[in-house]
Design a protein around this motif. Structure first.
Motif, short mmCIF file in Angstrom:
data_model
loop_
_atom_site.label_atom_id
_atom_site.label_comp_id
_atom_site.label_asym_id
_atom_site.label_seq_id
_atom_site.Cartn_x
_atom_site.Cartn_y
_atom_site.Cartn_z
N LEU A 169 -8.40 0.65 2.83
CA LEU A 169 -9.28 1.47 3.95
C LEU A 169 -10.81 1.11 4.16
CD1 LEU A 169 -9.31 4.07 5.82
CD2 LEU A 169 -10.12 5.32 3.88
N ALA A 227 -10.34 -1.72 6.81
CA ALA A 227 -9.54 -1.48 8.12
C ALA A 227 -10.53 -1.51 9.24
CB ALA A 227 -9.01 0.05 7.83
N PRO A 268 0.81 -1.17 0.06
CA PRO A 268 0.05 0.10 -0.02
C PRO A 268 0.78 1.26 0.08
CG PRO A 268 -0.05 -1.28 1.99
CD PRO A 268 0.61 -2.12 1.32
N LEU A 325 -5.19 10.59 2.78
CA LEU A 325 -5.65 9.35 3.77
C LEU A 325 -5.66 9.63 5.32
CD1 LEU A 325 -5.92 6.23 3.62
CD2 LEU A 325 -3.56 5.83 3.83
N LEU A 349 -2.11 1.49 7.64
CA LEU A 349 -2.65 2.68 6.76
C LEU A 349 -2.43 3.81 7.59
CD1 LEU A 349 -6.00 1.47 5.22
CD2 LEU A 349 -4.10 2.02 4.30
N ARG A 366 -4.25 1.53 -1.19
CA ARG A 366 -4.45 2.21 0.12
C ARG A 366 -6.03 2.25 0.45
NH1 ARG A 366 0.56 5.04 -0.71
NH2 ARG A 366 -0.48 6.72 -1.73
#
Length: 149
Positions: A33, A36, A22, A57, A46, A29
């Motif tokens: 997410l 996550a 990522p 982000l 992350l 990424r």
């Protein structure tokens, strides 16, 4: 659209297999997410990336944190999650019932084929219709049909 979802799924699998990083791929990424909230490892990775190099982000994760503290949002999230889990469970039950029904039908077809094969052998041995019907539980019509094949 399906192709895009397929790619998302493949990227998540690649993440789990450590085939994508990522830190090197912004799309990965953002895909991660989505996972996550269910995976502490993804969250940690992350957060590191957000703190070090990706301000967008970081902002998204901060906003997510704020939203996730809102009781109404949490309630809606849990309701949706329960709905999805219930749907998944219903699909699994339906699949299992379908498999059981298919197996039952297959067994019935196999049994019927076996009975017809035995009846055909009995016909070839010269046994009468009544005797064949008694042993195979076939109707006289079914036996006559076999005789004329």
């Amino acid at each position: 659209m399906l192709e895009a979802l397929h790619d998302v799924y493949l990227d998540l699998i690649k993440w789990r297999n450590r085939e994508v990083d990522p830190r090197e791929n912004q799309l990965v990424r953002w895909l991660l997410l989505l996972e996550a909230s269910e995976d502490e490892e993804i969250t940690q990775v992350l957060e590191e990336i957000a703190m070090q190099e990706d301000q967008v982000l970081e902002k998204a994760m901060d906003e997510w944190e704020l939203v996730s503290q809102d009781p109404a949002v949490l309630l809606a999230y849990e309701a949706r999650r329960k709905e999805l889990l219930d749907e998944k469970s219903a699909l699994k039950r339906a699949e299992k019932l379908g498999e059981e029904k298919g197996k039952q039908i297959g067994e019935e077809i196999g049994e019927k084929k076996g009975i017809l094969k035995v009846a055909l052998s009995m016909i070839q041995k010269g046994l009468d219709t009544q005797t064949i019907a008694e042993f195979t539980h076939l109707t006289p019509e079914e036996i006559d049909k076999l005789r004329h094949q």
